[in-house]
Design an enzyme around this catalytic site. Structure first.
Site, mmCIF file in Angstrom:
data_model
loop_
_atom_site.group_PDB
_atom_site.id
_atom_site.type_symbol
_atom_site.label_atom_id
_atom_site.label_comp_id
_atom_site.label_asym_id
_atom_site.label_seq_id
_atom_site.Cartn_x
_atom_site.Cartn_y
_atom_site.Cartn_z
ATOM 1 N N CYS A 63 0.825 -1.211 0.000
ATOM 2 C CA CYS A 63 0.000 0.000 0.000
ATOM 3 C C CYS A 63 0.863 1.266 0.000
ATOM 4 O O CYS A 63 1.949 1.279 0.574
ATOM 5 C CB CYS A 63 -0.871 0.052 1.242
ATOM 6 S SG CYS A 63 -1.862 -1.416 1.482
ATOM 7 N N ARG B 60 5.129 0.188 -6.127
ATOM 8 C CA ARG B 60 5.074 -0.670 -4.939
ATOM 9 C C ARG B 60 4.101 -1.830 -5.121
ATOM 10 O O ARG B 60 4.130 -2.778 -4.353
ATOM 11 C CB ARG B 60 4.629 0.163 -3.721
ATOM 12 C CG ARG B 60 5.596 1.262 -3.358
ATOM 13 C CD ARG B 60 4.930 2.302 -2.490
ATOM 14 N NE ARG B 60 4.650 1.815 -1.157
ATOM 15 C CZ ARG B 60 5.468 1.932 -0.130
ATOM 16 N NH1 ARG B 60 6.626 2.518 -0.286
ATOM 17 N NH2 ARG B 60 5.142 1.479 1.053
ATOM 18 N N TRP C 15 -2.831 -2.677 -1.532
ATOM 19 C CA TRP C 15 -2.407 -4.027 -1.868
ATOM 20 C C TRP C 15 -3.107 -4.922 -0.858
ATOM 21 O O TRP C 15 -2.815 -4.874 0.334
ATOM 22 C CB TRP C 15 -0.887 -4.130 -1.769
ATOM 23 C CG TRP C 15 -0.337 -5.442 -2.196
ATOM 24 C CD1 TRP C 15 -0.120 -5.852 -3.483
ATOM 25 C CD2 TRP C 15 0.087 -6.520 -1.354
ATOM 26 N NE1 TRP C 15 0.399 -7.120 -3.482
ATOM 27 C CE2 TRP C 15 0.529 -7.556 -2.191
ATOM 28 C CE3 TRP C 15 0.119 -6.712 0.022
ATOM 29 C CZ2 TRP C 15 1.015 -8.767 -1.702
ATOM 30 C CZ3 TRP C 15 0.595 -7.921 0.517
ATOM 31 C CH2 TRP C 15 1.042 -8.926 -0.355
ATOM 32 N N ASN D 197 -1.495 1.539 5.708
ATOM 33 C CA ASN D 197 -0.601 0.544 5.112
ATOM 34 C C ASN D 197 -0.152 -0.374 6.243
ATOM 35 O O ASN D 197 0.288 0.107 7.283
ATOM 36 C CB ASN D 197 0.611 1.269 4.487
ATOM 37 C CG ASN D 197 1.700 0.311 4.032
ATOM 38 O OD1 ASN D 197 1.473 -0.890 3.921
ATOM 39 N ND2 ASN D 197 2.879 0.848 3.770
ATOM 40 N N GLY D 198 -0.286 -1.689 6.050
ATOM 41 C CA GLY D 198 0.161 -2.612 7.095
ATOM 42 C C GLY D 198 -0.964 -3.523 7.547
ATOM 43 O O GLY D 198 -1.960 -3.698 6.837
ATOM 44 N N GLU E 127 16.556 -18.037 -9.261
ATOM 45 C CA GLU E 127 16.193 -16.664 -9.620
ATOM 46 C C GLU E 127 15.477 -16.649 -10.981
ATOM 47 O O GLU E 127 14.496 -15.917 -11.171
ATOM 48 C CB GLU E 127 17.453 -15.777 -9.637
ATOM 49 C CG GLU E 127 17.300 -14.388 -10.235
ATOM 50 C CD GLU E 127 16.287 -13.494 -9.523
ATOM 51 O OE1 GLU E 127 15.743 -13.880 -8.484
ATOM 52 O OE2 GLU E 127 16.014 -12.398 -10.055
ATOM 53 N N LYS F 193 11.747 -15.250 -11.434
ATOM 54 C CA LYS F 193 11.452 -14.167 -12.370
ATOM 55 C C LYS F 193 10.350 -14.590 -13.342
ATOM 56 O O LYS F 193 9.422 -13.846 -13.613
ATOM 57 C CB LYS F 193 12.736 -13.829 -13.124
ATOM 58 C CG LYS F 193 12.936 -12.430 -13.524
ATOM 59 C CD LYS F 193 13.693 -11.584 -12.522
ATOM 60 C CE LYS F 193 12.986 -11.472 -11.186
ATOM 61 N NZ LYS F 193 13.779 -10.806 -10.189
ATOM 62 N N GLU G 91 6.858 -14.928 -11.550
ATOM 63 C CA GLU G 91 6.214 -13.715 -11.051
ATOM 64 C C GLU G 91 5.683 -12.820 -12.164
ATOM 65 O O GLU G 91 4.675 -12.143 -11.973
ATOM 66 C CB GLU G 91 7.126 -12.935 -10.094
ATOM 67 C CG GLU G 91 8.309 -12.271 -10.712
ATOM 68 C CD GLU G 91 9.178 -11.546 -9.700
ATOM 69 O OE1 GLU G 91 8.639 -10.971 -8.751
ATOM 70 O OE2 GLU G 91 10.404 -11.548 -9.858
ATOM 71 N N HIS H 52 16.671 -36.969 -7.844
ATOM 72 C CA HIS H 52 16.075 -37.257 -6.534
ATOM 73 C C HIS H 52 14.615 -36.822 -6.470
ATOM 74 O O HIS H 52 14.075 -36.608 -5.384
ATOM 75 C CB HIS H 52 16.905 -36.582 -5.436
ATOM 76 C CG HIS H 52 18.319 -37.060 -5.410
ATOM 77 N ND1 HIS H 52 18.673 -38.320 -4.988
ATOM 78 C CD2 HIS H 52 19.460 -36.466 -5.836
ATOM 79 C CE1 HIS H 52 19.989 -38.469 -5.120
ATOM 80 N NE2 HIS H 52 20.477 -37.354 -5.638
ATOM 81 N N LYS I 179 6.081 -4.089 -4.660
ATOM 82 C CA LYS I 179 7.509 -3.781 -4.787
ATOM 83 C C LYS I 179 8.158 -3.653 -3.421
ATOM 84 O O LYS I 179 9.307 -4.010 -3.242
ATOM 85 C CB LYS I 179 7.669 -2.474 -5.574
ATOM 86 C CG LYS I 179 9.110 -2.090 -5.856
ATOM 87 C CD LYS I 179 9.729 -2.990 -6.893
ATOM 88 C CE LYS I 179 11.165 -2.647 -7.186
ATOM 89 N NZ LYS I 179 11.877 -3.785 -7.812
HETATM 90 C C1 F6R Z 1 11.445 -10.524 -7.203
HETATM 91 C C2 F6R Z 1 11.450 -9.467 -6.219
HETATM 92 C C3 F6R Z 1 11.196 -9.821 -4.790
HETATM 93 C C4 F6R Z 1 12.097 -8.968 -3.876
HETATM 94 C C5 F6R Z 1 11.735 -9.219 -2.409
HETATM 95 C C6 F6R Z 1 12.630 -8.442 -1.477
HETATM 96 O O1 F6R Z 1 11.718 -10.031 -8.473
HETATM 97 O O2 F6R Z 1 11.632 -8.340 -6.541
HETATM 98 O O3 F6R Z 1 11.388 -11.177 -4.563
HETATM 99 O O4 F6R Z 1 13.425 -9.292 -4.130
HETATM 100 O O5 F6R Z 1 10.404 -8.856 -2.190
HETATM 101 O O6 F6R Z 1 12.489 -7.075 -1.658
HETATM 102 P P1 F6R Z 1 13.605 -6.067 -1.186
HETATM 103 O O7 F6R Z 1 14.822 -6.337 -1.998
HETATM 104 O O8 F6R Z 1 13.033 -4.709 -1.424
HETATM 105 O O9 F6R Z 1 13.858 -6.353 0.269
#
Ligand code: F6R
Length: 607
Positions: A2, A27, A74, A98-99, A479, A483, A486, A502, A602
């Site tokens: 949020c 965000r 959010w 927010n929270g 990773e 990627k 998501e 395994h 974000k």
């Molecule tokens: C994936 C992504 C998330 C962040 C995670 C941590 O592409 O962006 O997995 O890496 O939410 O966020 P930060 O780095 O802001 O602590």
């Protein structure tokens, strides 16, 4: 997560608030709303989905008023629809939040018994009713807000507005960030300085447990006991930052292409390329006397930390304990007094990472923050800030922040290895030289975009994808999978190639593309064996390798992506780029919202 914006202003604020909310879009959110007070009356417009929907609502039914609060939501409690969107109202009180209010169920029951009716499924609405009940019992607005805040448990940032006072907003912070922006005859509140950048660069960050009375000409911060507290006013660097995609379709595409430059900046901050050595800046510990280090982070940042573990252990012979922060914070991990702890975070606001940091703070060990947002909470609470110089990352999926995190960790591993005498000066020079070449390697990797776009078209026809790698390419495989899932919503898993037999090998058939990340390194032949196991079962292999790897792979691949020959040490930074491009173009072919994928945020300021 949020986003909050509030203005006690002098001109109509609704359009200004929506504009500021746009700067918080990065965000992640799924509904939005704005409320103002005009002639003693609260007005509100809310809309499900993106801010264009709210914009449309405001165009059809404009809102006047020079004081207002706005929110991008959010969803945590209740589905993302208009009724659950903020601001929430109760008898002359408007609230954005927010929270998570952890004791909301108990408070809701209590308020229901007092006759308050709930119109949403949110935890936020209890706060509006709590404040309204205080007002009804005769409290003045500021006291009503303070009394209500004292009842709340959980993590929250709040802005509260009153129909009876058109020169007052009360803000509060306990967890998620909230900043006061100082203007000329107008004042602001925002989740971060980027949101407030068009209005002011003079910012005061609230600390946990602070609440603030904001009026057009003044503000005063208090602690929960009602004592006045002073917080530093600072000039934010965010003002000059313009949210702009340049000539790219998406922020993610732009950010992928910025990597040669930002990796170069980041590395130059930590390494002296002329001397071929790690820069000797002050650290709150001596690598030579540590017996281990702890690293914690979430998501992509955690995977950067995991690659860092391979480097610290191999080159500096320094054991690393690493865990995702949501586990780290509750696992009661023993922390060695002879250790240092590093927290990796793009936003610097991730709730679980921050809680892990505080756990280590209690254990009394020195704390380093590898963060992209230097003014963030994690940065402020650390002993040393080790910045990633990626610049603002707007795409929700992390790309350039990840490779800059890797750059910092690689440079620190060189510094640690040198301090501990586990590498010779010649080896240090060679490692620094390898790192200095990464921006050039990254530029070459970007030239593979056309081929990767074609492969991605093919990938977009599948529902599941497996990623395999060994050594540092194993976290990179995870990773790649993260990627892809998501942003394209295709199910993907990253596995250590040696683990294939395994379990996951049962998944292999013609419908399962397998992306193998395998530069020609010490253990390349081992990965070739795993590829043969995949090929024997009809799996379609997409191999990401170098020239020697392509020549020696001895398996039929659907496609082989050939990267420049790079030293093994720096390979994960360079190989991250094709991984990101694969996910990006697959998502483009799937037609998803690349920069703001569904359900994602974000800046994850709740646990
Ligand atoms: C994936 C992504 C998330 C962040 C995670 C941590 O592409 O962006 O997995 O890496 O939410 O966020 P930060 O780095 O802001 O602590």
């Amino acid at each position: 997560m949020c986003g909050i914006v509030a203005i006690v202003g002098k001109s109509p604020v609704a359009p200004l608030i929506v504009d500021a909310l746009k700067r918080l879009e990065y965000r992640g959110y799924d509904s939005a709303g704005v409320a103002t007070v005009e002639h003693g009356k609260l007005g509100r417009r809310r809309a499900e989905g993106k801010l264009v929907n709210l914009d449309r609502r405001l165009k059809d039914e404009p809102l006047g008023g020079t004081i207002g609060i706005g929110h991008t939501r959010w969803a945590t409690h209740g589905v993302p629809n208009e009724t659950n969107a903020h601001p929430h109202f109760s008898d002359g009180v408007a609230i954005v939040h927010n929270g998570i209010i952890e004791n909301f169920a108990e408070l809701r029951d209590e308020l229901r018994r007092d006759g308050y009716e709930f119109t949403s499924q949110t935890d936020t609405e209890v706060v509006a009713h709590l404040v309204a009940r205080e007002l009804a019992q005769g409290a003045a607005p500021v006291d009503a807000a303070h009394n209500a805040l004292k009842r709340l448990q959980g993590a929250f940032a709040l802005a509260i507005m009153f129909s009876d006072d058109e020169d007052l907003i009360v803000g509060a912070r306990n967890g998620p960030p909230l900043a006061v922006g100082h203007g000329e005859g107008e004042m602001f509140l925002g989740s971060d300085a980027i949101a407030l950048a068009p209005f002011t660069n003079s910012i005061t960050y609230l600390e946990d447990g602070d609440w603030v009375v904001v009026r057009s000409n003044a503000m005063q911060i208090f602690d929960m006991d009602g004592n006045k507290v002073e917080r530093r006013r600072q000039q934010s660097l965010s003002t000059s930052f313009m949210v702009d995609k340049g000539n790219r379709r998406h922020f993610m595409e732009k950010e992928i292409h910025e990597q040669p430059e930002v990796i170069g900046h980041t590395l130059a901050h930590y390494l002296d390329f002329t001397k071929g050595a790690a820069r000797p800046f002050d650290l709150p510990f001596d690598f030579a006397s540590l017996d281990r280090i702890a690293i914690s982070a979430c998501g992509t940042a955690y995977l950067a930390g995991l690659i860092g573990k391979y480097w610290f252990e191999r080159y500096a012979r320094l054991p690393v304990d690493i865990d995702v922060a949501s586990e780290f914070r509750y696992r009661e991990i023993p922390i060695s007094k002879q250790s240092a702890a590093f927290f990796v975070s793009q936003s610097g606001e991730t709730a679980d990472t921050l809680a892990s940091l505080r756990y280590c703070r209690k254990a009394g060990v020195p704390i380093g923050a590898i963060v992209n947002v230097r003014e963030s909470t994690i940065a402020r609470e650390s002993d040393i800030v080790l910045p990633t110089l990626a610049g603002p990352e707007i795409g929700v999926a992390s790309t350039k922040a990840f490779t800059c995190q890797l750059s910092v960790l690689a440079a620190l591993a060189v510094r640690a290895a040198s301090a501990r005498g586990t590498i010779s000066p010649d080896q240090e020079r060679a490692m620094v030289r390898s790192l200095s070449e990464v921006p050039r390697f990254a530029t070459q990797a970007l030239k593979l975009e056309g081929q990767i776009e074609q492969v991605s078209r093919e990938l977009s026809h599948y529902r599941h994808v497996l990623y395999l790698g060994r050594d540092t390419n194993y976290p990179l495989a995870m990773e790649g999978a993260l990627k892809l899932k998501e942003i394209s919503y295709i199910h993907a898993e990253g596995y250590a190639a040696g683990e294939l037999k395994h379990g996951p090998i049962a998944l292999i058939d013609e419908q399962m593309p397998v992306i193998v990340i395998a530069p020609h390194d010490r253990i390349f032949e081992k990965t070739v064996s795993n590829m043969q196991e995949v090929a024997a079962r009809g799996g379609k292999i997409i191999l990401i390798t170098d020239r020697k790897g392509a020549a020696n792979a001895t398996v039929k691949t659907l496609e082989t992506i050939i990267l420049p020959d790079v030293p093994e040490f720096v390979a994960p930074i360079v190989y991250a780029l094709p991984i990101q491009m694969l996910a990006y173009y697959t998502a483009v072919f799937m037609g998803t919202d690349v920069d703001q994928p569904r359900n994602l945020a974000k800046s994850v300021t709740v646990e």
